[in-house]
Design a protein around this motif. Structure first.
Motif, PDB file in Angstrom:
ATOM      1  N   SER A 243      35.432  45.748  22.290  1.00 30.13           N
ATOM      2  CA  SER A 243      36.954  46.450  22.444  1.00 30.13           C
ATOM      3  C   SER A 243      38.326  45.216  22.024  1.00 30.13           C
ATOM      4  CB  SER A 243      36.960  47.425  23.688  1.00 30.13           C
ATOM      5  OG  SER A 243      38.556  48.702  23.662  1.00 30.13           O
ATOM      6  N   THR A 244      39.024  46.082  21.403  1.00 31.86           N
ATOM      7  CA  THR A 244      40.159  45.101  21.393  1.00 31.86           C
ATOM      8  C   THR A 244      40.806  45.973  20.526  1.00 31.86           C
ATOM      9  OG1 THR A 244      40.120  44.088  18.802  1.00 31.86           O
ATOM     10  CG2 THR A 244      38.882  42.470  20.731  1.00 31.86           C
ATOM     11  N   PRO A 245      42.621  45.424  20.302  1.00 33.11           N
ATOM     12  CA  PRO A 245      43.681  46.299  20.172  1.00 33.11           C
ATOM     13  C   PRO A 245      43.124  46.373  19.084  1.00 33.11           C
ATOM     14  CG  PRO A 245      44.618  45.183  21.233  1.00 33.11           C
ATOM     15  CD  PRO A 245      42.660  44.806  22.175  1.00 33.11           C
ATOM     16  N   SER A 246      42.681  45.231  18.126  1.00 35.22           N
ATOM     17  CA  SER A 246      42.626  45.718  16.149  1.00 35.22           C
ATOM     18  C   SER A 246      41.076  45.801  16.148  1.00 35.22           C
ATOM     19  CB  SER A 246      42.923  43.856  16.370  1.00 35.22           C
ATOM     20  OG  SER A 246      43.691  43.135  15.795  1.00 35.22           O
ATOM     21  N   ALA A 247      39.835  45.828  16.619  1.00 33.86           N
ATOM     22  CA  ALA A 247      38.609  46.552  16.128  1.00 33.86           C
ATOM     23  C   ALA A 247      38.783  47.561  16.625  1.00 33.86           C
ATOM     24  CB  ALA A 247      37.680  45.397  17.368  1.00 33.86           C
ATOM     25  N   GLY A 248      38.869  48.303  17.703  1.00 37.17           N
ATOM     26  CA  GLY A 248      39.355  49.805  18.506  1.00 37.17           C
ATOM     27  C   GLY A 248      37.809  48.958  19.452  1.00 37.17           C
ATOM     28  N   ASP A 249      37.290  50.882  19.515  1.00 35.76           N
ATOM     29  CA  ASP A 249      35.960  50.400  20.477  1.00 35.76           C
ATOM     30  C   ASP A 249      34.566  50.853  19.733  1.00 35.76           C
ATOM     31  OD1 ASP A 249      37.022  50.338  23.114  1.00 35.76           O
ATOM     32  OD2 ASP A 249      38.399  52.356  22.124  1.00 35.76           O
ATOM     33  N   CYS A 250      34.199  49.609  19.803  1.00 39.30           N
ATOM     34  CA  CYS A 250      32.372  49.346  19.072  1.00 39.30           C
ATOM     35  C   CYS A 250      32.022  49.853  20.566  1.00 39.30           C
ATOM     36  CB  CYS A 250      32.529  48.098  18.392  1.00 39.30           C
ATOM     37  SG  CYS A 250      34.387  48.017  18.071  1.00 39.30           S
ATOM     38  N   LEU A 251      29.882  49.700  19.473  1.00 40.08           N
ATOM     39  CA  LEU A 251      29.274  50.146  20.230  1.00 40.08           C
ATOM     40  C   LEU A 251      28.220  50.058  19.485  1.00 40.08           C
ATOM     41  CD1 LEU A 251      27.346  50.576  22.859  1.00 40.08           C
ATOM     42  CD2 LEU A 251      28.216  53.088  21.980  1.00 40.08           C
ATOM     43  N   ILE A 252      26.762  49.251  19.623  1.00 43.48           N
ATOM     44  CA  ILE A 252      25.977  49.379  18.864  1.00 43.48           C
ATOM     45  C   ILE A 252      24.232  49.440  20.073  1.00 43.48           C
ATOM     46  CG2 ILE A 252      25.696  46.433  18.883  1.00 43.48           C
ATOM     47  CD1 ILE A 252      24.507  46.681  16.343  1.00 43.48           C
ATOM     48  N   LEU A 253      23.669  50.269  19.735  1.00 44.96           N
ATOM     49  CA  LEU A 253      22.583  50.666  20.704  1.00 44.96           C
ATOM     50  C   LEU A 253      21.320  50.614  20.173  1.00 44.96           C
ATOM     51  CD1 LEU A 253      23.879  53.781  22.659  1.00 44.96           C
ATOM     52  CD2 LEU A 253      24.050  51.739  23.171  1.00 44.96           C
ATOM     53  N   LEU A 254      20.278  50.238  21.177  1.00 45.54           N
ATOM     54  CA  LEU A 254      18.515  50.758  21.047  1.00 45.54           C
ATOM     55  C   LEU A 254      18.751  52.098  21.722  1.00 45.54           C
ATOM     56  CD1 LEU A 254      15.164  49.472  19.818  1.00 45.54           C
ATOM     57  CD2 LEU A 254      15.764  48.438  21.884  1.00 45.54           C
ATOM     58  N   SER A 255      18.485  52.908  21.526  1.00 44.18           N
ATOM     59  CA  SER A 255      17.678  54.632  21.585  1.00 44.18           C
ATOM     60  C   SER A 255      15.751  54.562  21.497  1.00 44.18           C
ATOM     61  CB  SER A 255      18.346  55.587  21.692  1.00 44.18           C
ATOM     62  OG  SER A 255      19.159  55.845  20.289  1.00 44.18           O
ATOM     63  N   SER A 256      15.491  55.725  21.913  1.00 44.50           N
ATOM     64  CA  SER A 256      14.324  55.622  21.411  1.00 44.50           C
ATOM     65  C   SER A 256      13.697  57.574  21.445  1.00 44.50           C
ATOM     66  CB  SER A 256      13.019  55.005  21.948  1.00 44.50           C
ATOM     67  OG  SER A 256      13.051  55.581  23.492  1.00 44.50           O
ATOM     68  N   TYR A 257      13.114  57.842  20.835  1.00 38.54           N
ATOM     69  CA  TYR A 257      12.953  59.282  21.083  1.00 38.54           C
ATOM     70  C   TYR A 257      11.723  59.853  20.145  1.00 38.54           C
ATOM     71  CZ  TYR A 257      13.258  64.382  20.474  1.00 38.54           C
ATOM     72  OH  TYR A 257      12.969  65.731  20.422  1.00 38.54           O
ATOM     73  N   ASN A 258      10.322  60.172  21.263  1.00 37.30           N
ATOM     74  CA  ASN A 258       9.359  60.904  21.117  1.00 37.30           C
ATOM     75  C   ASN A 258       8.777  59.685  20.159  1.00 37.30           C
ATOM     76  OD1 ASN A 258       7.248  62.468  20.811  1.00 37.30           O
ATOM     77  ND2 ASN A 258       8.072  63.889  18.689  1.00 37.30           N
ATOM     78  N   GLY A 259       9.017  58.368  20.659  1.00 38.99           N
ATOM     79  CA  GLY A 259       8.225  57.669  20.159  1.00 38.99           C
ATOM     80  C   GLY A 259       8.817  56.547  19.455  1.00 38.99           C
ATOM     81  N   ALA A 260       9.075  56.925  19.084  1.00 44.29           N
ATOM     82  CA  ALA A 260      10.488  55.810  17.434  1.00 44.29           C
ATOM     83  C   ALA A 260      11.405  55.937  18.030  1.00 44.29           C
ATOM     84  CB  ALA A 260      10.913  57.256  16.499  1.00 44.29           C
ATOM     85  N   GLU A 261      11.914  54.166  17.765  1.00 45.08           N
ATOM     86  CA  GLU A 261      12.335  53.344  17.721  1.00 45.08           C
ATOM     87  C   GLU A 261      13.980  53.333  16.906  1.00 45.08           C
ATOM     88  OE1 GLU A 261      12.339  49.902  21.273  1.00 45.08           O
ATOM     89  OE2 GLU A 261      11.415  49.356  19.415  1.00 45.08           O
ATOM     90  N   TYR A 262      15.438  53.393  17.693  1.00 41.05           N
ATOM     91  CA  TYR A 262      16.424  53.620  17.093  1.00 41.05           C
ATOM     92  C   TYR A 262      17.636  52.812  16.890  1.00 41.05           C
ATOM     93  CZ  TYR A 262      14.641  59.052  15.680  1.00 41.05           C
ATOM     94  OH  TYR A 262      13.926  59.396  15.193  1.00 41.05           O
ATOM     95  N   ILE A 263      18.587  52.291  16.349  1.00 35.72           N
ATOM     96  CA  ILE A 263      19.522  51.582  16.376  1.00 35.72           C
ATOM     97  C   ILE A 263      20.851  51.805  16.064  1.00 35.72           C
ATOM     98  CG2 ILE A 263      20.324  49.191  15.708  1.00 35.72           C
ATOM     99  CD1 ILE A 263      18.239  48.021  15.471  1.00 35.72           C
TER     100      ILE A 263
END
Length: 293
Positions: A243-263
């Motif tokens: 997070s910066t004023p110029s970039a805004g708020d940002c988030l990159i995640l790894l998650s999973s559901y029912n055995g599959a992984e997601y980015i």
């Protein structure tokens, strides 16, 4: 491999069968109001959602994923260890920007690379990034050159960073898709996965009077802290905020559901509430994607 989205050509040097490669036909959807976003099923190499992922963005502290990847690469190449002791060269990493997140280590204090890496990724300590850079390459400038080399090596050819932490500079930019490539490459290191899932970390260090000290550092991932909830059944493993004023708020995640992984990622949200609201929309798409398998 060349792909085009939003009028920007993107050239990749890796086998497309190993990665999610967006197709222009699914670009520029309007469900997400932030500047850029995506959701990729990395188990089945499937692009579920993409928006403006080849456009130039400022990454803020998601930069630190490339800092971590560069650290891992240097340690591998030179046969070095995260246990190495680091003497801090500059108090607060020489950072004076108002509001910059710092763990506050002072010149002459000592910790190890592992502690700095955890402080970098869990707490998003900007001074930890500088300390890592100075220790491994002698200067932040030399380390940043290596960061940009690593980005090019993995196909993130629309990335140019000018510091190791992500505080705003005009010539410090990337694209959402490049950040996917960087994040996914970092996931190949088991230590990275373990660090990013932590709710907190205890940093051990020795002060200039040789006293053994510690500080408690809390994660910046609000899903991990329970302040925002992911959809039922979707497990947020971890990730990196920015997070910066110029970039805004940002988030990159790894998650999973029912055995599959997601980015998934959201870049350039107007507020933390919007960031997590948009991210929860993306995570909800995992449910329908999984039912289609």
């Amino acid at each position: 491999y060349t792909a085009q989205a939003s009028g920007v050509d993107a050239v990749f040097s890796f086998p497309s069968s190993l990665y999610c490669v967006p197709d222009a036909t699914i670009a520029d959807q309007n469900d997400i109001q932030a500047k850029a976003a995506f959701l990729f099923n990395i188990t089945n190499q499937k692009v579920i959602y993409i928006q403006n992922s080849f456009e130039k963005i400022y990454p803020a502290s998601t930069t630190k994923v490339l800092t971590a990847l560069t650290l891992y690469r240097i340690l591998e190449e030179e046969g070095r260890s995260l246990d190495e002791e680091v003497v801090i060269q500059q108090t607060n990493g020489g950072i004076t920007a108002y509001g910059a997140k710092l763990c506050g280590l002072k010149r002459g204090e000592t910790t190890n690379l592992d502690g700095l890496l955890n402080a970098l990724l869990v707490y998003s300590a900007n001074d930890a990034g500088v300390a890592i850079a100075q220790y491994l390459c002698g200067s932040e400038e030399a380390f940043v050159e290596r960061m940009n080399e690593v980005a090019r090596e993995i196909g993130a050819t629309h990335t140019y960073f000018s510091n190791s932490h992500g505080l705003h500079q005009i010539e410090h930019y990337t694209t959402a898709y490049d950040m996917y490539l960087i994040f996914r490459e970092c996931l190949s290191y088991p230590g990275f996965r373990e660090i990013m899932k932590q709710k907190s970390y205890t940093l051990l260090y020795t002060d200039t009077e040789k006293n053994k000290c510690q500080m408690e550092l809390e994660s910046t991932i609000q899903y991990l802290l329970g302040n925002y909830q992911s959809p039922d059944g979707v497990i947020v493993v971890g990730g990196k905020t920015g997070s910066t004023p110029s970039a805004g708020d940002c988030l990159i995640l790894l998650s999973s559901y029912n055995g599959a992984e997601y980015i998934s990622a959201v870049f350039g949200a107007d507020s933390k509430d919007q960031l997590y609201g948009e991210m929860t929309k993306l995570l909800s798409m995992e449910l329908s994607d999984n039912r289609q398998e």
